[in-house]
Design a protein around this motif. Structure first.
Motif, PDB file in Angstrom:
ATOM      1  N   ARG A  33      12.186 -77.828  -4.431  1.00  0.00           N
ATOM      2  CA  ARG A  33      12.369 -76.970  -5.597  1.00  0.00           C
ATOM      3  C   ARG A  33      13.835 -76.968  -6.027  1.00  0.00           C
ATOM      4  N   PRO A  34      14.103 -77.083  -7.318  1.00  0.00           N
ATOM      5  CA  PRO A  34      15.496 -77.049  -7.787  1.00  0.00           C
ATOM      6  C   PRO A  34      16.131 -75.684  -7.529  1.00  0.00           C
ATOM      7  N   GLU A  35      17.456 -75.672  -7.463  1.00  0.00           N
ATOM      8  CA  GLU A  35      18.200 -74.428  -7.286  1.00  0.00           C
ATOM      9  C   GLU A  35      18.660 -73.903  -8.648  1.00  0.00           C
ATOM     10  N   HIS A  37      20.726 -70.485 -10.369  1.00  0.00           N
ATOM     11  CA  HIS A  37      21.529 -69.289 -10.111  1.00  0.00           C
ATOM     12  C   HIS A  37      21.415 -68.350 -11.303  1.00  0.00           C
ATOM     13  N   ASP A  71       9.738 -67.722  -7.488  1.00  0.00           N
ATOM     14  CA  ASP A  71       9.826 -68.514  -6.268  1.00  0.00           C
ATOM     15  C   ASP A  71       9.048 -69.811  -6.366  1.00  0.00           C
ATOM     16  N   ALA A  74      11.792 -72.203  -8.642  1.00  0.00           N
ATOM     17  CA  ALA A  74      13.083 -72.660  -8.134  1.00  0.00           C
ATOM     18  C   ALA A  74      13.493 -71.818  -6.936  1.00  0.00           C
ATOM     19  N   ARG A  75      14.467 -72.343  -6.201  1.00  0.00           N
ATOM     20  CA  ARG A  75      15.133 -71.539  -5.176  1.00  0.00           C
ATOM     21  C   ARG A  75      16.229 -70.759  -5.886  1.00  0.00           C
ATOM     22  N   VAL A  76      16.026 -69.454  -5.976  1.00  0.00           N
ATOM     23  CA  VAL A  76      16.850 -68.622  -6.844  1.00  0.00           C
ATOM     24  C   VAL A  76      17.909 -67.890  -6.030  1.00  0.00           C
ATOM     25  N   SER A  77      19.129 -67.923  -6.529  1.00  0.00           N
ATOM     26  CA  SER A  77      20.198 -67.043  -6.048  1.00  0.00           C
ATOM     27  C   SER A  77      20.637 -66.198  -7.223  1.00  0.00           C
ATOM     28  N   ARG A 108      28.735 -75.716  -6.239  1.00  0.00           N
ATOM     29  CA  ARG A 108      27.347 -75.979  -5.835  1.00  0.00           C
ATOM     30  C   ARG A 108      26.801 -77.185  -6.595  1.00  0.00           C
ATOM     31  N   LEU A 111      23.075 -77.387  -7.613  1.00  0.00           N
ATOM     32  CA  LEU A 111      22.525 -76.412  -8.544  1.00  0.00           C
ATOM     33  C   LEU A 111      22.013 -77.116  -9.802  1.00  0.00           C
ATOM     34  N   ARG A 168      16.019 -75.370 -14.750  1.00  0.00           N
ATOM     35  CA  ARG A 168      15.742 -76.345 -13.687  1.00  0.00           C
ATOM     36  C   ARG A 168      15.310 -77.701 -14.245  1.00  0.00           C
TER      37      ARG A 168
END
Length: 362
Positions: A33-35, A37, A71, A74-77, A108, A111, A168
């Motif tokens: 999965r894309p990151e 932010h 979720d 993407a991998r979310v921050s 990053r 990202l 993403r």
């Protein structure tokens, strides 16, 4: 007998697997999965009781909990940059936000992109500032909501979900900053808020949308017009630039007052194709004579004002000496022209050079 409705977050949690399948995204177990932010700044998307008096505020953690299907995308921050209405944004906040996003992208490399949640009232100005100052090819997608988080038929969760999908998308690279509202993807340069309350408030009246976030996939229609970005490395603060409105009976009082207050630039929302009320002309000439750079725009909301050369021949003769003149905004609306003029004045006070900057951003 009516059934009690599920809380919105619980309903989305129950539907999350099917939502992910409908959008063609990968599952939560897929490590590829894309990151993405998310930078939260406040606005209606983070407000409650917006239409009923004193509003409450929601932090970025609550925003994410309202959209558990993120979720699957993407991998979310996330980070909380601020939590204010967009009318409280300042040029100093623009500088800090742009630098923070640039630093995050630099630190990053994995990202895919950045999403900024923002109030809608000045969203177009912040998005355009980011478009002009974030040099990274990865997308910055600005989104928000027209309805508060505890309202009926709220649009914030869907906008946040689709903004992450756009951020993403590999095809979003190189398209600069964008606004995602009501499923539509608009170039930051072209987007404007055209309604006070409707979910489809944002439009691109001259050039149209870049694409749409359909349920199954992100669809792109065209590429935006991009120009070189501005380097903020040595910029400590942005110069003062004000907007002057032209109308029947307008005089020069506002122009003179703004110049006295320290304006280094003025953008005029002129009548028609950049015309002025007759009593304003002398005040504009006085401002130019004092070194203020004046950009002529239009109050109409669409159409162009020729950029020109930023100088004119004194007396009109071909061999007469040049003197400073106004610069046309092109098809930028006045609030966008103000953003561009603020950045242009960090480079030069020469109207001729400002005109060249405006020409390359058309």
């Amino acid at each position: 007998m009516t059934r009690p409705s599920l809380p919105f977050a619980a309903l989305l949690a129950a539907l999350a697997p099917s939502l992910g399948a409908a959008q063609g995204t990968t599952t939560a177990a897929t490590p590829a999965r894309p990151e993405v932010h998310i930078v939260a700044t406040g606005g209606t998307i983070a407000s409650t009781n917006y239409y009923g008096g004193e509003s409450g505020k929601i932090g970025v953690e609550a925003l994410l909990k309202a959209v558990p299907a993120l979720d699957t995308v993407a991998r979310v921050s996330a980070q909380q940059f601020s939590n204010v209405g967009s009318g409280a944004f300042t040029p100093a906040m623009w500088l800090a936000l742009s630098r923070g996003i640039a630093d995050t992208l630099r630190a990053r490399p994995a990202l895919a992109g950045v999403v900024v949640t923002h109030g809608t009232d000045t969203m177009e100005e912040t998005a355009y500032f980011l478009d002009l100052t974030v040099a990274d090819a990865r997308p910055v997608v600005v989104t928000g909501a027209m309805r508060p988080a505890d309202g009926v038929g709220i649009d914030g969760p869907a906008n946040l979900m689709h903004a992450a999908r756009v951020a993403r998308d590999p095809a979003a690279r190189g398209r600069g900053a964008m606004i995602l509202m009501n499923d539509e993807i608009l170039a930051a340069r072209d987007a404007t808020k055209a309604n006070t309350v409707r979910p489809d408030a944002f439009v691109a009246p001259v050039r149209g949308a870049l694409g749409v976030a359909d349920p199954e996939r992100v669809v792109w229609h065209r590429l935006p017009v991009r120009a070189p970005t501005f380097d903020l490395a040595n910029v400590r603060e942005l110069p003062r630039v004000d907007v002057v409105y032209s109308y029947v009976g307008a005089d020069g009082a506002a122009v003179d007052a703004l110049v006295a207050a320290g304006a280094r630039g003025l953008v005029v929302a002129g009548v028609g194709r950049g015309g002025l009320a007759s009593a304003q002309r002398d005040a504009i000439s006085r401002a130019i004579a004092q070194g203020v750079v004046v950009v002529m725009g239009s109050r109409t909301g669409a159409g162009s004002v020729p950029v020109g050369q930023g100088v004119r021949r004194r007396g009109g003769a071909a061999d007469a000496p040049e003197e400073p003149s106004t610069v046309g905004a092109g098809d930028l609306n006045v609030q966008k022209a103000r953003v561009l003029l603020m950045l242009a004045l960090t480079r030069t006070n020469d109207p001729r050079q400002v005109a060249r900057i405006f020409a390359e951003h058309q």
